[in-house]
Design a protein around this motif. Structure first.
Motif, PDB file in Angstrom:
ATOM      1  N   ARG A   1       0.956  -1.141  -0.186  1.00 57.07           N
ATOM      2  CA  ARG A   1      -0.208  -0.085   0.062  1.00 57.07           C
ATOM      3  C   ARG A   1       0.830   1.249  -0.010  1.00 57.07           C
ATOM      4  O   ARG A   1       0.616   2.390  -0.705  1.00 57.07           O
TER       5      ARG A   1
ATOM      6  N   GLU B   1      -5.134  -1.599  -3.389  1.00 59.72           N
ATOM      7  CA  GLU B   1      -5.867  -2.817  -2.987  1.00 59.72           C
ATOM      8  C   GLU B   1      -5.072  -3.863  -1.872  1.00 59.72           C
ATOM      9  O   GLU B   1      -5.513  -4.774  -1.318  1.00 59.72           O
TER      10      GLU B   1
ATOM     11  N   ILE C   1      -5.774  -3.403   4.323  1.00 58.60           N
ATOM     12  CA  ILE C   1      -6.544  -4.364   5.142  1.00 58.60           C
ATOM     13  C   ILE C   1      -6.942  -4.099   6.487  1.00 58.60           C
ATOM     14  O   ILE C   1      -6.417  -2.973   7.032  1.00 58.60           O
ATOM     15  N   SER C   2      -8.091  -4.571   6.919  1.00 61.00           N
ATOM     16  CA  SER C   2      -8.614  -4.300   8.150  1.00 61.00           C
ATOM     17  C   SER C   2      -8.854  -5.336   8.922  1.00 61.00           C
ATOM     18  O   SER C   2      -8.856  -6.341   8.381  1.00 61.00           O
TER      19      SER C   2
ATOM     20  N   LEU D   1      -5.100  -5.554  12.282  1.00 63.61           N
ATOM     21  CA  LEU D   1      -4.476  -6.117  10.962  1.00 63.61           C
ATOM     22  C   LEU D   1      -4.020  -4.792  10.044  1.00 63.61           C
ATOM     23  O   LEU D   1      -3.160  -5.031   9.221  1.00 63.61           O
ATOM     24  N   GLU D   2      -4.576  -3.687  10.441  1.00 62.40           N
ATOM     25  CA  GLU D   2      -4.148  -2.554   9.629  1.00 62.40           C
ATOM     26  C   GLU D   2      -2.839  -2.262   9.567  1.00 62.40           C
ATOM     27  O   GLU D   2      -2.273  -2.312  10.312  1.00 62.40           O
TER      28      GLU D   2
ATOM     29  N   SER E   1      -0.604  -4.293   7.945  1.00 63.42           N
ATOM     30  CA  SER E   1      -0.048  -5.624   7.658  1.00 63.42           C
ATOM     31  C   SER E   1       0.448  -5.462   6.148  1.00 63.42           C
ATOM     32  O   SER E   1       1.665  -6.367   5.698  1.00 63.42           O
ATOM     33  N   PHE E   2      -0.282  -5.157   5.104  1.00 62.43           N
ATOM     34  CA  PHE E   2       0.188  -5.247   3.649  1.00 62.43           C
ATOM     35  C   PHE E   2       0.822  -3.949   3.278  1.00 62.43           C
ATOM     36  O   PHE E   2       0.719  -3.670   1.968  1.00 62.43           O
TER      37      PHE E   2
ATOM     38  N   HIS F   1       5.042 -10.463   4.723  1.00 57.03           N
ATOM     39  CA  HIS F   1       4.542  -9.062   5.088  1.00 57.03           C
ATOM     40  C   HIS F   1       4.746  -8.508   6.500  1.00 57.03           C
ATOM     41  O   HIS F   1       5.474  -8.997   7.255  1.00 57.03           O
TER      42      HIS F   1
ATOM     43  N   HIS G   1       1.511  -8.294  12.365  1.00 59.27           N
ATOM     44  CA  HIS G   1       0.712  -7.420  13.025  1.00 59.27           C
ATOM     45  C   HIS G   1       0.612  -7.836  14.657  1.00 59.27           C
ATOM     46  O   HIS G   1       0.011  -7.432  15.406  1.00 59.27           O
TER      47      HIS G   1
ATOM     48  N   THR H   1      -0.346 -15.757  11.415  1.00 56.47           N
ATOM     49  CA  THR H   1      -0.791 -15.478  10.208  1.00 56.47           C
ATOM     50  C   THR H   1      -1.605 -16.646   9.989  1.00 56.47           C
ATOM     51  O   THR H   1      -1.938 -17.705  10.367  1.00 56.47           O
TER      52      THR H   1
END
Length: 265
Positions: free
Chosen positions: A156, A171, A174-175, A184-185, A187-188, A222, A225, A229
Protein backbone atom coordinates in the motif's frame (compact mmCIF):
# COMPACT_ATOMS: atom_id res chain seq x y z
CA UNK A 1 -3.06 3.88 -8.24
CA UNK A 2 -0.78 1.05 -9.38
CA UNK A 3 2.92 1.50 -10.12
CA UNK A 4 4.87 -1.59 -11.20
CA UNK A 5 8.50 -1.52 -12.10
CA UNK A 6 9.69 -3.71 -14.92
CA UNK A 7 9.25 -7.38 -14.05
CA UNK A 8 12.11 -9.73 -14.94
CA UNK A 9 11.78 -12.38 -17.56
CA UNK A 10 10.06 -15.48 -16.22
CA UNK A 11 12.24 -18.24 -15.05
CA UNK A 12 11.69 -21.53 -16.83
CA UNK A 13 12.94 -25.03 -16.39
CA UNK A 14 13.43 -27.53 -19.11
CA UNK A 15 14.41 -31.14 -19.46
CA UNK A 16 17.27 -32.05 -21.73
CA UNK A 17 16.71 -35.46 -23.29
CA UNK A 18 19.15 -37.43 -25.42
CA UNK A 19 18.55 -40.72 -27.25
CA UNK A 20 21.33 -43.07 -28.27
CA UNK A 21 20.47 -45.06 -31.45
CA UNK A 22 22.28 -48.42 -31.57
CA UNK A 23 22.70 -49.90 -35.08
CA UNK A 24 23.62 -53.51 -35.94
CA UNK A 25 26.54 -54.35 -38.16
CA UNK A 26 27.09 -57.59 -40.08
CA UNK A 27 30.84 -57.20 -40.44
CA UNK A 28 33.20 -58.23 -37.65
CA UNK A 29 34.96 -55.29 -36.03
CA UNK A 30 38.78 -55.28 -36.39
CA UNK A 31 40.90 -56.06 -33.39
CA UNK A 32 41.97 -53.02 -31.35
CA UNK A 33 45.71 -52.18 -31.65
CA UNK A 34 47.94 -53.01 -28.71
CA UNK A 35 48.37 -50.11 -26.25
CA UNK A 36 51.51 -48.03 -26.50
CA UNK A 37 53.71 -47.82 -23.42
CA UNK A 38 54.50 -50.16 -20.53
CA UNK A 39 51.79 -52.55 -19.50
CA UNK A 40 50.49 -52.37 -15.94
CA UNK A 41 49.92 -55.79 -14.45
CA UNK A 42 48.50 -56.87 -11.13
CA UNK A 43 51.03 -58.29 -8.66
CA UNK A 44 51.08 -62.07 -8.33
CA UNK A 45 49.04 -63.58 -5.52
CA UNK A 46 50.83 -63.43 -2.18
CA UNK A 47 53.41 -60.88 -3.40
CA UNK A 48 53.62 -58.11 -0.75
CA UNK A 49 56.38 -56.13 -2.44
CA UNK A 50 55.55 -52.55 -3.57
CA UNK A 51 54.51 -52.30 -7.22
CA UNK A 52 54.19 -49.29 -9.54
CA UNK A 53 50.92 -47.31 -9.35
CA UNK A 54 48.84 -46.81 -12.49
CA UNK A 55 50.04 -43.88 -14.64
CA UNK A 56 48.71 -40.48 -13.55
CA UNK A 57 48.49 -41.18 -9.80
CA UNK A 58 51.45 -41.31 -7.35
CA UNK A 59 52.09 -44.59 -5.58
CA UNK A 60 49.96 -44.87 -2.45
CA UNK A 61 47.75 -41.85 -3.32
CA UNK A 62 44.05 -42.48 -2.55
CA UNK A 63 41.39 -41.84 -5.15
CA UNK A 64 39.74 -38.42 -4.63
CA UNK A 65 36.13 -37.28 -5.09
CA UNK A 66 34.92 -33.66 -5.39
CA UNK A 67 34.00 -32.05 -2.08
CA UNK A 68 30.26 -31.51 -1.67
CA UNK A 69 29.03 -27.92 -1.95
CA UNK A 70 28.64 -26.21 1.45
CA UNK A 71 25.06 -26.17 2.77
CA UNK A 72 23.04 -23.38 4.34
CA UNK A 73 23.41 -23.46 8.16
CA UNK A 74 20.86 -25.82 9.69
CA UNK A 75 19.82 -27.17 6.29
CA UNK A 76 20.20 -30.86 5.44
CA UNK A 77 21.20 -32.37 2.08
CA UNK A 78 17.65 -33.15 0.90
CA UNK A 79 16.48 -29.58 1.50
CA UNK A 80 19.69 -28.06 0.09
CA UNK A 81 19.18 -30.04 -3.11
CA UNK A 82 15.97 -28.06 -3.68
CA UNK A 83 17.87 -24.76 -3.79
CA UNK A 84 18.51 -23.85 -7.46
CA UNK A 85 22.14 -24.12 -8.51
CA UNK A 86 22.24 -20.46 -9.57
CA UNK A 87 20.84 -19.10 -6.31
CA UNK A 88 23.27 -17.02 -4.26
CA UNK A 89 20.78 -15.41 -1.86
CA UNK A 90 18.45 -17.31 0.51
CA UNK A 91 16.14 -16.27 3.34
CA UNK A 92 15.90 -19.12 5.85
CA UNK A 93 12.75 -19.04 7.99
CA UNK A 94 12.96 -21.72 10.67
CA UNK A 95 10.40 -22.67 13.31
CA UNK A 96 11.22 -24.66 16.43
CA UNK A 97 8.54 -27.32 15.83
CA UNK A 98 5.88 -28.38 13.33
CA UNK A 99 3.07 -26.73 15.31
CA UNK A 100 4.93 -23.52 16.22
CA UNK A 101 3.59 -20.15 14.99
CA UNK A 102 6.84 -18.29 15.77
CA UNK A 103 10.05 -18.56 13.80
CA UNK A 104 13.38 -16.92 13.03
CA UNK A 105 14.44 -15.44 9.68
CA UNK A 106 18.04 -15.00 8.49
CA UNK A 107 19.26 -13.80 5.10
CA UNK A 108 22.31 -15.58 3.65
CA UNK A 109 24.47 -14.98 0.59
CA UNK A 110 26.85 -17.43 -1.04
CA UNK A 111 30.39 -16.14 -1.37
CA UNK A 112 33.02 -16.90 -4.04
CA UNK A 113 34.17 -19.92 -1.98
CA UNK A 114 30.55 -21.25 -2.15
CA UNK A 115 30.08 -20.91 1.61
CA UNK A 116 26.86 -19.26 2.85
CA UNK A 117 27.38 -16.12 4.95
CA UNK A 118 24.65 -14.43 7.05
CA UNK A 119 24.07 -10.87 5.79
CA UNK A 120 20.95 -9.85 7.78
CA UNK A 121 19.10 -11.10 10.84
CA UNK A 122 18.36 -13.26 12.67
CA UNK A 123 14.94 -11.61 12.93
CA UNK A 124 11.92 -12.80 14.92
CA UNK A 125 8.99 -13.77 12.70
CA UNK A 126 5.46 -15.14 12.82
CA UNK A 127 4.07 -17.89 10.61
CA UNK A 128 0.65 -19.59 10.50
CA UNK A 129 -1.47 -20.24 13.59
CA UNK A 130 -1.23 -24.05 13.34
CA UNK A 131 2.42 -24.14 12.32
CA UNK A 132 3.77 -25.80 9.17
CA UNK A 133 2.79 -28.36 6.53
CA UNK A 134 4.39 -30.06 3.54
CA UNK A 135 0.93 -30.38 1.92
CA UNK A 136 -0.75 -27.00 2.26
CA UNK A 137 -4.48 -26.64 1.60
CA UNK A 138 -6.62 -23.52 1.65
CA UNK A 139 -7.83 -22.76 5.17
CA UNK A 140 -5.59 -25.20 7.05
CA UNK A 141 -3.91 -22.29 8.87
CA UNK A 142 -0.46 -23.72 8.17
CA UNK A 143 2.53 -22.28 6.30
CA UNK A 144 3.91 -24.33 3.39
CA UNK A 145 7.24 -26.09 3.96
CA UNK A 146 9.76 -25.91 1.14
CA UNK A 147 12.07 -23.86 -1.05
CA UNK A 148 10.31 -21.15 -3.05
CA UNK A 149 11.54 -18.33 -5.26
CA UNK A 150 10.81 -14.75 -4.17
CA UNK A 151 10.82 -12.32 -7.08
CA UNK A 152 7.85 -9.90 -6.81
CA UNK A 153 6.89 -7.29 -4.22
CA UNK A 154 4.35 -4.57 -3.58
CA UNK A 155 2.34 -2.81 -0.93
CA UNK A 156 0.00 0.00 0.00
CA UNK A 157 2.92 2.32 0.72
CA UNK A 158 5.53 3.55 -1.79
CA UNK A 159 8.52 1.45 -2.76
CA UNK A 160 11.14 1.67 0.02
CA UNK A 161 13.98 1.02 -2.45
CA UNK A 162 13.33 -2.55 -3.55
CA UNK A 163 15.35 -4.14 -6.34
CA UNK A 164 12.48 -6.54 -6.99
CA UNK A 165 9.56 -5.30 -9.13
CA UNK A 166 7.27 -3.39 -6.74
CA UNK A 167 3.53 -2.77 -7.21
CA UNK A 168 2.20 0.11 -5.12
CA UNK A 169 -1.56 -0.32 -4.95
CA UNK A 170 -4.38 0.71 -2.62
CA UNK A 171 -5.76 -2.85 -2.94
CA UNK A 172 -3.15 -3.92 -0.40
CA UNK A 173 -5.21 -2.19 2.33
CA UNK A 174 -6.52 -4.52 5.05
CA UNK A 175 -8.64 -4.11 8.18
CA UNK A 176 -10.03 -6.31 10.94
CA UNK A 177 -8.28 -8.17 13.73
CA UNK A 178 -5.96 -11.16 14.02
CA UNK A 179 -6.28 -14.36 16.03
CA UNK A 180 -5.31 -12.57 19.24
CA UNK A 181 -7.52 -9.55 18.60
CA UNK A 182 -4.60 -7.47 17.31
CA UNK A 183 -5.39 -4.97 14.50
CA UNK A 184 -4.39 -6.08 11.00
CA UNK A 185 -4.28 -2.58 9.53
CA UNK A 186 -0.92 -1.89 7.90
CA UNK A 187 0.04 -5.56 7.53
CA UNK A 188 0.21 -5.22 3.76
CA UNK A 189 1.99 -1.86 3.66
CA UNK A 190 4.88 -3.88 2.18
CA UNK A 191 4.76 -7.49 0.99
CA UNK A 192 6.97 -9.96 -0.86
CA UNK A 193 5.21 -12.73 -2.78
CA UNK A 194 6.37 -16.29 -2.10
CA UNK A 195 6.14 -18.35 -5.28
CA UNK A 196 3.77 -20.95 -3.85
CA UNK A 197 0.82 -21.67 -6.19
CA UNK A 198 1.19 -18.43 -8.12
CA UNK A 199 2.47 -17.25 -11.50
CA UNK A 200 5.93 -15.67 -11.05
CA UNK A 201 6.55 -12.26 -12.55
CA UNK A 202 3.17 -10.81 -11.59
CA UNK A 203 1.99 -8.48 -8.83
CA UNK A 204 1.39 -10.24 -5.50
CA UNK A 205 -2.29 -9.29 -5.96
CA UNK A 206 -2.61 -11.69 -8.93
CA UNK A 207 -5.27 -14.35 -8.22
CA UNK A 208 -4.27 -17.13 -10.65
CA UNK A 209 -3.61 -20.43 -8.84
CA UNK A 210 -1.83 -22.98 -11.10
CA UNK A 211 -2.29 -25.81 -8.56
CA UNK A 212 -5.99 -25.04 -8.07
CA UNK A 213 -7.87 -22.94 -5.54
CA UNK A 214 -7.99 -25.83 -3.05
CA UNK A 215 -4.20 -25.62 -2.60
CA UNK A 216 -4.38 -22.08 -1.30
CA UNK A 217 -2.32 -19.12 -2.40
CA UNK A 218 -1.49 -15.53 -1.60
CA UNK A 219 1.37 -16.64 0.66
CA UNK A 220 3.44 -13.53 1.35
CA UNK A 221 6.13 -12.12 3.59
CA UNK A 222 4.38 -9.09 5.08
CA UNK A 223 4.47 -6.65 8.00
CA UNK A 224 4.04 -8.37 11.38
CA UNK A 225 0.77 -7.45 13.14
CA UNK A 226 1.87 -9.07 16.40
CA UNK A 227 0.36 -12.52 16.07
CA UNK A 228 0.06 -15.69 13.96
CA UNK A 229 -0.89 -15.50 10.30
CA UNK A 230 -3.23 -17.43 8.00
CA UNK A 231 -0.31 -18.94 6.03
CA UNK A 232 2.16 -16.10 5.51
CA UNK A 233 5.47 -15.18 7.14
CA UNK A 234 5.50 -11.82 8.95
CA UNK A 235 8.48 -9.62 9.86
CA UNK A 236 8.68 -6.38 11.80
CA UNK A 237 8.17 -3.34 9.55
CA UNK A 238 11.75 -2.01 9.46
CA UNK A 239 13.20 -5.49 9.04
CA UNK A 240 10.89 -6.16 6.09
CA UNK A 241 11.90 -2.86 4.52
CA UNK A 242 15.56 -3.82 4.97
CA UNK A 243 14.85 -7.20 3.34
CA UNK A 244 13.16 -5.49 0.38
CA UNK A 245 16.27 -3.36 -0.17
CA UNK A 246 18.57 -6.39 0.14
CA UNK A 247 16.88 -8.93 -2.14
CA UNK A 248 18.49 -8.88 -5.58
CA UNK A 249 16.78 -10.60 -8.54
CA UNK A 250 20.22 -11.10 -10.11
CA UNK A 251 20.99 -13.46 -7.21
CA UNK A 252 17.91 -15.64 -7.88
CA UNK A 253 16.68 -15.31 -4.27
CA UNK A 254 14.64 -18.02 -2.54
CA UNK A 255 12.98 -18.54 0.82
CA UNK A 256 13.75 -21.80 2.60
CA UNK A 257 11.09 -22.27 5.26
CA UNK A 258 9.73 -24.84 7.68
CA UNK A 259 10.30 -26.31 11.14
CA UNK A 260 13.98 -26.80 11.97
CA UNK A 261 13.78 -30.63 12.25
CA UNK A 262 12.22 -30.83 8.79
CA UNK A 263 14.73 -28.43 7.19
CA UNK A 264 17.60 -30.49 8.64
CA UNK A 265 16.73 -33.48 6.41
Amino acid sequence: MSVRKGAPALLSTGTLCAALLLTGCAATAPLAPAPVGPAVTAPPAGDARPHPAPPGRPAGAPATTPAPAPRLPGIGPATQDLVPAGTTQALVVSGSAADSSTSTATLYERGPDRHWIPTAGPWPAHNALNGWTADHSAGDLRTPIGVFRIGDAGGRLPDPGALLPYDQNEEFAISGTGFGGEPLEGSFDHVIAIDYNRVPGRTPLDKERPLGEEKGGGVWIHVDHGGPTQACVALEREELRALLRALDPAKDPVVVMGPAPELAH
